[in-house]
Design an enzyme around this catalytic site. Structure first.
Site, PDB file in Angstrom:
ATOM      1  N   LYS A  87      67.307 -16.493 120.305  1.00 55.11           N
ATOM      2  CA  LYS A  87      67.384 -16.881 119.007  1.00 55.11           C
ATOM      3  C   LYS A  87      68.791 -17.047 118.756  1.00 55.11           C
ATOM      4  O   LYS A  87      69.514 -16.233 118.745  1.00 55.11           O
ATOM      5  CB  LYS A  87      66.661 -15.597 118.081  1.00 55.11           C
ATOM      6  CG  LYS A  87      66.283 -16.038 116.946  1.00 55.11           C
ATOM      7  CD  LYS A  87      65.281 -14.738 116.225  1.00 55.11           C
ATOM      8  CE  LYS A  87      64.891 -15.092 114.913  1.00 55.11           C
ATOM      9  NZ  LYS A  87      64.193 -13.892 114.213  1.00 55.11           N
TER      10      LYS A  87
HETATM   11  O1  G3P Z   1      62.871 -12.463 111.321  1.00 52.67           O
HETATM   12  C1  G3P Z   1      63.472 -13.480 110.317  1.00 52.67           C
HETATM   13  C2  G3P Z   1      62.727 -13.062 109.098  1.00 52.67           C
HETATM   14  O2  G3P Z   1      61.141 -13.118 109.488  1.00 52.67           O
HETATM   15  C3  G3P Z   1      62.983 -11.933 108.152  1.00 52.67           C
HETATM   16  O3  G3P Z   1      62.169 -11.800 107.011  1.00 52.67           O
HETATM   17  O4  G3P Z   1      61.673 -10.325 105.238  1.00 52.67           O
HETATM   18  O5  G3P Z   1      63.923  -9.813 106.252  1.00 52.67           O
HETATM   19  O6  G3P Z   1      63.070 -12.176 104.980  1.00 52.67           O
HETATM   20  P1  G3P Z   1      62.792 -10.940 105.949  1.00 52.67           P
END
Ligand code: G3P
Length: 218
Positions: A87
């Site tokens: 990633k």
């Molecule tokens: O892993 C990346 C993404 O899914 C993060 O989500 O909820 O922290 O905005 P969030």
């Protein structure tokens, strides 16, 4: 649409996998820190533990922000298991690293995508997946689902193999909307995935069936 779980919590990954609908896992440095996983050796062992639970792509994020550093870290991550996806953040150095890994046959997930232009350029570099963060766009009063739809149109116009991995999914309606638009993959929390299975009419209907069966057996 493929279902990935967005967590580094092994118990949640196991629970999702046992539901029979899990295709992969995404993590990020914040999710690893949330589980208290620190230090290079522990982090690498944790990725291996995730790969032992799920037979599908597991995104493991680099910390470096320069091309050489990303290549160095990404090669270590990719060597851990055949299912590791490196990633990489959407920055210009990241594009170079995506191109490099693509030429080596190593899968990549270009993360922190917030615009169609970023999605387009990541596909041109050869990203296996791109991760538009729809919840974080919603957080700033911008419709995240609109971005997924815009990227879908652009990718459909050409022959990019890059898969749209809708990330920062927060609730079951996000998942439904991603499926309607044609995201290739969504990654979200276990709670949002499990919520898809719930309906009050299912619960009351089942209660009625069980009650009628019990009456009939008297
Ligand atoms: O892993 C990346 C993404 O899914 C993060 O989500 O909820 O922290 O905005 P969030």
């Amino acid at each position: 649409m493929k279902f990935f779980i967005d967590t580094a919590n092994l118990a949640e990954i196991k629970e999702a996998y046992e539901l029979g609908i899990l295709d992969g896992v995404t993590t990020n440095p914040s999710l690893m820190a949330k589980e208290g996983i620190t230090g290079q050796e522990n982090i690498l062992n944790h990725y291996k533990a995730i790969c032992e639970i799920v037979d599908g792509p597991v995104s493991a994020e680099v910390i470096a922000t320069d091309f050489e550093g990303m290549v160095r870290e990404g090669e270590v991550l990719a060597a851990l298991h055949k299912n590791i996806v490196v990633k990489i953040p959407m920055i210009t150095e990241g594009l170079k690293a995506i191109k490099y890994f693509s030429s080596k046959g190593i899968k990549t997930n270009c993360t922190l995508i917030f615009s169609a232009g970023q999605a387009l350029i990541a596909a041109k570099a050869g990203a296996t997946f791109i991760s538009p963060f729809l919840g974080r766009l919603d957080d700033i009063s911008t419709n995240g689902i609109d971005l997924i739809a815009q990227i879908r149109v652009i990718y459909n116009n050409y022959t990019y193999d890059t898969e749209i991995l809708a990330a920062s999914v927060r609730h079951p309606m996000h998942i439904i909307q991603c499926a309607e638009i044609g995201a290739d993959v969504m990654t979200g929390p276990l709670k949002a995935i499990k919520a898809l299975a719930n309906h009050p009419l299912t619960d009351s209907g089942l209660q009625q069936f069980l009650a009628d069966h019990a009456k009939g057996t008297k």
